[in-house]
Design a protein around this motif. Structure first.
Motif, PDB file in Angstrom:
ATOM      1  N   GLN A   1       0.837  -1.222   0.000  1.00 48.04           N
ATOM      2  CA  GLN A   1       0.000   0.000   0.000  1.00 48.04           C
ATOM      3  C   GLN A   1       0.863   1.259   0.000  1.00 48.04           C
ATOM      4  OE1 GLN A   1      -2.576  -0.614   3.357  1.00 48.04           O
ATOM      5  NE2 GLN A   1      -4.095  -1.733   2.178  1.00 48.04           N
ATOM      6  N   SER A   2       1.942   1.221   0.815  1.00 50.76           N
ATOM      7  CA  SER A   2       2.790   2.400   0.908  1.00 50.76           C
ATOM      8  C   SER A   2       3.552   2.622  -0.396  1.00 50.76           C
ATOM      9  CB  SER A   2       3.724   2.285   2.105  1.00 50.76           C
ATOM     10  OG  SER A   2       5.004   1.938   1.754  1.00 50.76           O
TER      11      SER A   2
ATOM     12  N   GLN B   1       4.064   5.711  -5.493  1.00 50.17           N
ATOM     13  CA  GLN B   1       4.006   5.778  -6.964  1.00 50.17           C
ATOM     14  C   GLN B   1       2.950   6.783  -7.414  1.00 50.17           C
ATOM     15  OE1 GLN B   1       3.426   1.771  -8.256  1.00 50.17           O
ATOM     16  NE2 GLN B   1       5.602   1.292  -8.291  1.00 50.17           N
ATOM     17  N   ALA B   2       1.815   6.784  -6.709  1.00 49.04           N
ATOM     18  CA  ALA B   2       0.709   7.701  -7.066  1.00 49.04           C
ATOM     19  C   ALA B   2       1.141   9.155  -6.845  1.00 49.04           C
ATOM     20  CB  ALA B   2      -0.511   7.375  -6.231  1.00 49.04           C
TER      21      ALA B   2
END
Length: 402
Positions: free
Chosen positions: A393-394, A399-400
């Motif tokens: 998730q991290s 990346q986002a």
């Protein structure tokens, strides 16, 4: 293969599970290929949770092969089994959804095993099985996409049943409500850090749907011999299987009806904390047996005229175990004896539920250590899965942000 509704096979297959010629007017090209499935496990103290897993697995294909591990393999990875491998092999063979068993199956499931037995994929419950060094035994087949999952049956596990026996109290009949029972299951199935969802105990909730899924739904046919047996059939075990197999062999076309006594009735004649399993659990355990056609839930203790006439019973059987008198001190089998349809069956197996409880109590410390070790391994896997999920998730978040 056993007839009388004990195997729900496809009409277009022979008894080995292969497609039959003809049938439904389809051309050979259009008839689907037989799907072969693999399940494996210890199958120690086989209960309706195991049977339900195998029922679900069979529903995913046509021909079910079950691999059963040896005593040595189980002792190495989990701790001492309650039953010997020979007893466990026989118990699994008696489950009506099983087509074939493989004795001494490897503890770790590999592609080589699936290919050796020509199986398309393997099926396991949604709990986790770990090796002695904490690795997932199904990792290889999962990676290759040859793994399917079925739902674990809530409210039963070998851990829970062993806990009920060690506790020796009536508390398990009301299950979760009793603080002594809750405290015991906490101690028995839980290591010092947290609680595994797989080893922990939850309450079994019976539904009519579950009974329908387990029942064959077949009525007796003209020419069938209707055989009636009755008892507690508690902790359904190899002694019961051997007895029912002998009962089944009493006729060419047997239709075996098992009368199960209510919990209070069993407790009246057995005493102590019996039955270990409640009436709902015992019903499913008996229905899963290939030698059984029908179950009477809460059968009267005395096998009287009404029951014999209602079911048109041809033969009443009882094992070599003691027959306890009814509440009024009368013989519960007086009516079938008077009719000349009573038969005592010697199965050659003297194992009783008492013997199993004795095995557990004698090995109490080993079993408690085994389950706490199992719990600790499961908790470690859960922690590792959580960390991996958080890391993914991290990474996705980072990346986002770019």
């Amino acid at each position: 293969m056993i007839k009388n509704g004990h195997h729900a096979t496809n009409d277009q297959q022979d008894e080995a599970g292969y497609s039959k010629p003809g049938g439904s007017g389809c051309s050979p090209e259009k008839r689907r290929r037989v799907v072969r499935l693999w399940c494996d496990g210890c199958y120690d103290m086989v209960h309706y949770g195991h049977s339900n897993q195998l029922r679900q697995a069979k529903g995913m294909g046509d021909y079910l092969i079950v691999g059963v591990h040896t005593d040595a393999e189980i002792s190495k990875h989990k701790g001492p089994p309650v039953f010997t491998q020979e007893e466990r092999y026989k118990m699994v063979r008696a489950i009506k959804w099983v087509d074939e068993i493989v004795e001494g199956a490897p503890y770790v499931t590999t592609l080589e095993t699936l290919d050796k037995y020509n199986c398309d994929f393997c099926v396991h419950g949604d709990d986790i099985t770990l090796t002695v060094d904490g690795k997932d035994t199904y990792a290889e087949v999962k990676r290759e996409g040859r793994y399917r999952e079925c739902r674990r049956t809530q409210g039963v596990s070998t851990t829970d049943l062993v806990g009920r026996m060690l506790l020796m109290t009536k508390a398990h009949h009301s299950n979760m409500d009793n603080p002594d029972y809750q405290q015991h299951t906490d101690n028995f199935g839980k290591g010092p850090k947290g609680h595994s969802p797989w080893t922990g105990v939850s309450q079994f909730l019976q539904t009519s749907q579950k009974i329908i899924q387990f029942a064959s739904g077949k009525e007796p046919q003209p020419g069938d011999t209707i055989i009636y047996v009755a008892g507690a059939f508690d902790l359904f075990h190899i002694g019961h299987v051997d007895f029912l197999e002998m009962v089944y062999k009493q006729a060419e076309r047997p239709y075996v009806i098992v009368g199960l006594h209510f919990d209070q009735e069993v407790n009246r004649y057995k005493g102590k904390n019996y039955p270990i399993m409640n009436i709902h659990e015992r019903t499913l355990s008996v229905l899963a047996c290939r030698y059984v056609s029908e179950v009477v839930i809460g059968a009267p203790y005395a096998v009287g005229k009404d029951l014999l006439d209602h079911f048109k019973v041809d033969l009443v059987c009882h094992g070599k175990t003691e027959v306890f008198p009814d509440k009024d001190a009368s013989d519960p089998y007086a009516e079938p004896k008077k009719r000349g349809i009573f038969r005592t069956i010697n199965s050659g197996n003297n194992l009783t539920t008492d013997d199993i409880v004795q095995r557990i109590i004698e090995n109490r410390l080993q079993f408690e250590a085994r389950n706490q070790k199992k719990e600790a391994k499961e908790m470690a896997v859960i922690e590792a899965m959580k960390k991996r999920e958080e890391q993914e998730q991290s990474e996705a978040g980072a990346q986002a942000a770019h």
